[in-house]
Design a protein around this motif. Structure first.
Motif, mmCIF file in Angstrom:
data_model
loop_
_atom_site.group_PDB
_atom_site.id
_atom_site.type_symbol
_atom_site.label_atom_id
_atom_site.label_comp_id
_atom_site.label_asym_id
_atom_site.label_seq_id
_atom_site.Cartn_x
_atom_site.Cartn_y
_atom_site.Cartn_z
ATOM 1 N N TYR A 16 1.067 -1.314 0.037
ATOM 2 C CA TYR A 16 -0.006 -0.216 -0.017
ATOM 3 C C TYR A 16 0.822 1.268 -0.084
ATOM 4 C CZ TYR A 16 -3.471 -3.534 1.245
ATOM 5 O OH TYR A 16 -4.131 -4.665 0.911
ATOM 6 N N VAL A 17 1.971 1.085 -0.322
ATOM 7 C CA VAL A 17 2.937 2.327 -0.666
ATOM 8 C C VAL A 17 3.029 2.963 -1.867
ATOM 9 C CG1 VAL A 17 5.192 3.390 -0.250
ATOM 10 C CG2 VAL A 17 4.440 1.779 1.443
ATOM 11 N N LEU A 18 2.706 4.267 -2.194
ATOM 12 C CA LEU A 18 2.483 4.446 -3.519
ATOM 13 C C LEU A 18 4.013 5.193 -3.806
ATOM 14 C CD1 LEU A 18 0.990 5.233 -6.238
ATOM 15 C CD2 LEU A 18 0.360 7.601 -5.255
ATOM 16 N N GLU A 19 4.526 5.973 -2.896
ATOM 17 C CA GLU A 19 5.910 6.307 -2.951
ATOM 18 C C GLU A 19 6.113 7.109 -1.612
ATOM 19 O OE1 GLU A 19 5.603 9.591 -5.759
ATOM 20 O OE2 GLU A 19 4.134 10.580 -4.927
ATOM 21 N N SER A 20 7.485 7.184 -1.418
ATOM 22 C CA SER A 20 7.949 7.568 -0.090
ATOM 23 C C SER A 20 9.237 8.606 -0.387
ATOM 24 C CB SER A 20 8.668 6.459 0.667
ATOM 25 O OG SER A 20 9.628 5.642 0.045
ATOM 26 N N LEU A 21 9.524 9.223 0.674
ATOM 27 C CA LEU A 21 10.607 10.130 0.728
ATOM 28 C C LEU A 21 11.354 10.116 2.106
ATOM 29 C CD1 LEU A 21 12.201 12.523 -0.809
ATOM 30 C CD2 LEU A 21 10.527 14.104 0.335
ATOM 31 N N VAL A 22 12.608 9.760 2.230
ATOM 32 C CA VAL A 22 13.413 9.860 3.539
ATOM 33 C C VAL A 22 14.043 11.277 3.974
ATOM 34 C CG1 VAL A 22 15.195 8.843 4.870
ATOM 35 C CG2 VAL A 22 13.705 7.158 3.506
ATOM 36 N N VAL A 23 13.979 11.743 4.974
ATOM 37 C CA VAL A 23 14.443 13.015 5.465
ATOM 38 C C VAL A 23 15.007 12.787 6.870
ATOM 39 C CG1 VAL A 23 12.647 14.260 4.086
ATOM 40 C CG2 VAL A 23 12.306 13.823 6.649
ATOM 41 N N ASP A 24 16.019 13.874 7.096
ATOM 42 C CA ASP A 24 16.630 13.408 8.222
ATOM 43 C C ASP A 24 16.042 14.711 9.276
ATOM 44 O OD1 ASP A 24 18.487 14.051 10.497
ATOM 45 O OD2 ASP A 24 20.348 13.675 9.060
ATOM 46 N N ARG A 25 15.544 14.306 10.542
ATOM 47 C CA ARG A 25 15.251 15.148 11.512
ATOM 48 C C ARG A 25 15.849 15.138 12.769
ATOM 49 N NH1 ARG A 25 8.583 14.923 10.374
ATOM 50 N NH2 ARG A 25 8.590 15.843 8.410
ATOM 51 N N ASN A 26 16.597 16.014 12.802
ATOM 52 C CA ASN A 26 17.386 16.059 14.198
ATOM 53 C C ASN A 26 18.341 14.780 14.450
ATOM 54 O OD1 ASN A 26 16.431 18.594 14.985
ATOM 55 N ND2 ASN A 26 14.785 17.569 15.808
ATOM 56 N N GLY A 27 19.030 14.187 13.219
ATOM 57 C CA GLY A 27 19.712 13.091 13.182
ATOM 58 C C GLY A 27 19.068 11.866 13.204
ATOM 59 N N LYS A 28 17.676 11.830 13.134
ATOM 60 C CA LYS A 28 16.980 10.534 12.895
ATOM 61 C C LYS A 28 16.211 10.458 11.620
ATOM 62 C CE LYS A 28 16.047 10.256 17.862
ATOM 63 N NZ LYS A 28 15.240 10.085 18.974
ATOM 64 N N LEU A 29 16.294 9.397 10.902
ATOM 65 C CA LEU A 29 15.484 9.175 9.968
ATOM 66 C C LEU A 29 13.928 9.013 9.790
ATOM 67 C CD1 LEU A 29 18.010 6.701 7.818
ATOM 68 C CD2 LEU A 29 17.785 9.267 7.901
ATOM 69 N N VAL A 30 13.143 9.919 9.134
ATOM 70 C CA VAL A 30 11.669 9.741 9.264
ATOM 71 C C VAL A 30 11.291 9.495 7.784
ATOM 72 C CG1 VAL A 30 9.605 11.160 9.343
ATOM 73 C CG2 VAL A 30 11.601 11.390 10.889
ATOM 74 N N GLY A 31 10.620 8.512 7.476
ATOM 75 C CA GLY A 31 9.861 8.026 6.237
ATOM 76 C C GLY A 31 8.575 8.691 5.855
ATOM 77 N N LEU A 32 8.541 9.620 4.774
ATOM 78 C CA LEU A 32 7.280 10.340 4.495
ATOM 79 C C LEU A 32 6.686 9.320 3.513
ATOM 80 C CD1 LEU A 32 8.547 14.050 4.220
ATOM 81 C CD2 LEU A 32 7.630 12.887 6.234
ATOM 82 N N VAL A 33 5.479 8.974 3.834
ATOM 83 C CA VAL A 33 4.989 7.768 2.823
ATOM 84 C C VAL A 33 3.666 8.359 2.262
ATOM 85 C CG1 VAL A 33 3.871 5.581 2.750
ATOM 86 C CG2 VAL A 33 5.943 6.027 3.945
ATOM 87 N N CYS A 34 3.333 8.151 0.931
ATOM 88 C CA CYS A 34 2.136 8.522 0.390
ATOM 89 C C CYS A 34 1.334 6.916 0.213
ATOM 90 C CB CYS A 34 2.257 9.374 -0.897
ATOM 91 S SG CYS A 34 0.689 9.642 -1.830
ATOM 92 N N LEU A 35 0.220 6.834 0.592
ATOM 93 C CA LEU A 35 -0.437 5.717 0.291
ATOM 94 C C LEU A 35 -1.121 5.509 -0.975
ATOM 95 C CD1 LEU A 35 -2.083 5.085 3.909
ATOM 96 C CD2 LEU A 35 0.003 4.289 3.002
ATOM 97 N N ASP A 36 -1.344 4.439 -1.474
ATOM 98 C CA ASP A 36 -2.032 4.000 -2.665
ATOM 99 C C ASP A 36 -3.253 3.701 -2.300
ATOM 100 O OD1 ASP A 36 -2.790 2.891 -5.045
ATOM 101 O OD2 ASP A 36 -0.858 1.629 -5.354
ATOM 102 N N LYS A 37 -4.199 4.830 -2.581
ATOM 103 C CA LYS A 37 -5.657 4.829 -2.512
ATOM 104 C C LYS A 37 -6.317 3.902 -3.191
ATOM 105 C CE LYS A 37 -5.353 9.544 -0.653
ATOM 106 N NZ LYS A 37 -5.929 11.275 -0.977
ATOM 107 N N ASP A 38 -5.769 3.629 -4.368
ATOM 108 C CA ASP A 38 -6.579 2.757 -5.445
ATOM 109 C C ASP A 38 -6.362 1.504 -5.005
ATOM 110 O OD1 ASP A 38 -7.401 4.837 -6.915
ATOM 111 O OD2 ASP A 38 -5.370 4.622 -8.293
ATOM 112 N N ALA A 39 -5.120 1.128 -4.514
ATOM 113 C CA ALA A 39 -4.993 -0.412 -3.841
ATOM 114 C C ALA A 39 -5.748 -0.624 -2.634
ATOM 115 C CB ALA A 39 -3.436 -0.711 -3.662
ATOM 116 N N ILE A 40 -5.978 0.424 -1.787
ATOM 117 C CA ILE A 40 -6.505 0.454 -0.476
ATOM 118 C C ILE A 40 -8.052 0.133 -0.807
ATOM 119 C CG2 ILE A 40 -7.437 1.907 1.526
ATOM 120 C CD1 ILE A 40 -4.458 2.804 1.658
#
Length: 547
Positions: free
Chosen positions: A468-492
């Motif tokens: 159910y992941v359409l696409e993602s982007l990993v960012v660094d926030r205060n030395g920690k990795l955060v995964g920003l995820v856009c869900l696949d609404k059609d698949a859901i």
């Protein structure tokens, strides 16, 4: 090296009565029609005082007339400035002005939103929709345009034929195209590409992707970007291929309908499109019981994978001998399955500054995870003390490499090393056979607390393989990795998930991703974003917007 306009001359004569440029279910230009329109525009350019080397911009959606406009300018010896039709009106005005364009070809609906005061050098504006004149700086230009039929008859009193076609080909070192990499208003980067850049690329393409005048293709990439311009227009038309245009970015339904009817000889696309095909049409099938069990049985599994592959192939018309994917890395999971399906896909690596290819490989020689070897018209090197094991910047030098950036000497100087190699900004390694493995963008690389290099693209590939992941982007926030995820609404929606099940998805993505990641690049959190990430023309995420 053969000048690509020499190839075009010969192709027009040999295919005079054959279709060249077509709008799907719409207008058609035969090669003779295209040649006649080119000749008429040459007469107009002369009358409007346009000299060889002057700049002419094109900002319109993909159509047969866009292609006619391009070749009218390109064969005249003027510099084409292709601009993406989805640039904001203010950006279009700024880039037309920055490029010093003297004529603008555009759609009527785009023209209505433009401010002529922002484009003081423009002497005429031509509607790509029907080639009508939308604006002229003086009545002499209007008179010249209105008298084109008469002037054409006077120029060719015995009629117009293939023998009348003669394009200038002694201009290899001159600028053919200025391609802007964005619509920014500050310090725009207009990539200056010479005629020889395209000639070198077409020479390489014809040796590796075989097409002829019996073939057809469906154009789905923006011609305002160099990837679509080179491989969905210049390359195929120079060999008599018929090109079909779908206008704006097509819906999946329209695209597959066109593919089925046109039956293209090759599919030129970006990984994002094929990854969507995989997630929406292939993965749901191969994940269901009992097929998911049967696919693991050696001989039977191979047979079933190939059968599925044939169905996918038929969905794209059944005649494509190449699926060319460029612009970004292909997701490893998708790549592995495509290999099993037997799809004849080609993976390349390039950038606007390389017109556009830097590396490429045939399916039977392709090393999984790589983006191929250096194309024959350029040399690649890794700026690293150990290129086979330690990632360094990929640098390139060759006939296809640009001359720099228009009116931007600082950017041009920074783009090249002292010995003339282009700094790509990409990080990678090269094995002993010359295969390039991209690790990520140098600007994107993150540094962990213990000094370990983290390439967000590699982490994103793991996230994108989750359900159910359409696409993602990993960012660094205060030395920690955060995964920003856009869900696949059609698949859901397809799977009928209720709100509780949807709420559990982020936690599952987090747990399953971290199971596959080394300790130093594991996620600290997964956040859901509601809309797809904004993209560049080659469908890369605009990372700077998501810090």
């Amino acid at each position: 090296m053969i000048h690509y306009l020499t190839r075009l001359e010969e192709t027009i004569r040999q295919n005079w009565e054959s279709p060249a440029l077509c709008n799907f279910k719409g207008e058609e230009f035969k090669f003779k029609d295209m040649a006649e329109s080119i000749a008429k525009f040459h007469i107009f350019f002369e009358a409007a005082g346009i000299a060889k080397g002057d700049h002419i911009a094109i900002c319109a959606k993909n159509t047969a007339r866009w292609a006619v406009s391009f070749f009218s300018v390109n064969t005249y010896g003027a510099v084409v400035v292709p601009l993406l039709s989805d640039f904001l009106p203010e950006s279009v005005g700024n880039l037309v002005n920055h490029s010093e364009s003297r004529i603008l070809f555009t759609d009527k609906e785009i023209w209505e939103k433009l401010d002529m005061n922002a484009m003081p050098d423009v002497r005429a504006v031509v509607a790509v929709n029907d080639f009508s004149l939308l604006f002229c700086a003086d009545k002499d230009i209007r008179n010249a345009y209105e008298r084109l039929p008469e002037a054409f008859s006077t120029r060719y009193p015995l009629g117009f034929s293939g023998e009348n076609i003669k394009f200038e080909t002694g201009n290899d070192k001159e600028i053919a195209v200025i391609n802007y990499t964005s619509g920014t208003t500050s310090a725009p980067k207009g990539v200056m590409l010479r005629y020889e850049c395209f000639s070198a690329m077409i020479d390489f393409a014809i040796s590796n992707v075989h097409i002829d005048n019996r073939d057809k293709i469906v154009s789905m990439l923006p011609m305002g970007h160099i990837y679509g311009l080179a491989f969905e227009l210049i390359f195929p038309i120079c060999f008599g291929c018929t090109i079909y245009y779908l206008g704006k970015t097509p819906s999946p339904t329209l695209l597959l309908k066109a593919m089925k009817e046109v039956r293209p000889c090759m599919v030129v696309t970006v990984p994002l499109v094929m990854e969507k095909v995989y997630k929406n049409s292939i993965k749901p099938v191969i994940s269901k019981f009992p097929l998911n069990i049967l696919l693991h049985i050696p001989i039977l599994g191979k047979f079933l994978y190939r059968k599925i592959g044939r169905k996918i192939h038929e969905a794209f018309g059944g005649k494509a001998h190449h699926y060319i994917m460029g612009g970004a890395a292909l997701n490893p999971e998708v790549e592995k399955v495509f290999k099993k399906l037997g799809l004849p896909y080609l993976v390349g690596y390039g950038m606007t500054e390389a017109a556009p290819l830097l590396a490429f490989e045939q399916p039977d020689k392709y090393v999984p995870g790589s983006c191929g070897k250096a194309v024959s018209c350029c040399t690649l090197r890794i700026d690293s003390e150990d290129p086979q094991h330690i990632a360094g910047e990929i640098q390139a030098k060759g006939t296809n490499i640009c001359s720099g950036y228009f009116k931007n000497p600082e950017a041009t100087e920074n783009a090249f090393t002292e010995d003339g190699y282009l700094r790509t900004g990409d990080l990678g390694i090269m094995d002993k056979d010359g295969n390039i493995f991209i690790k990520g963008r140098s600007k994107n690389m993150l540094l962990s607390a213990n000094g370990q290099n983290i390439y967000p693209e590699e982490v994103e590939a793991v996230i994108n393989s989750q359900g159910y992941v359409l696409e993602s982007l990993v960012v660094d926030r205060n030395g920690k990795l955060v995964g920003l995820v856009c869900l696949d609404k059609d698949a859901i929606k397809r799977d009928g998930l209720d709100s509780e099940a949807v709420a559990d998805i982020p936690e599952k993505i987090f747990i399953n991703s971290n199971r596959s990641l080394p300790a130093y690049s594991r996620l600290s959190k997964v956040e859901i974003v509601t809309a797809p990430f904004e993209k560049t023309p080659k469908m890369s995420i605009k990372r700077f917007l998501y810090k």
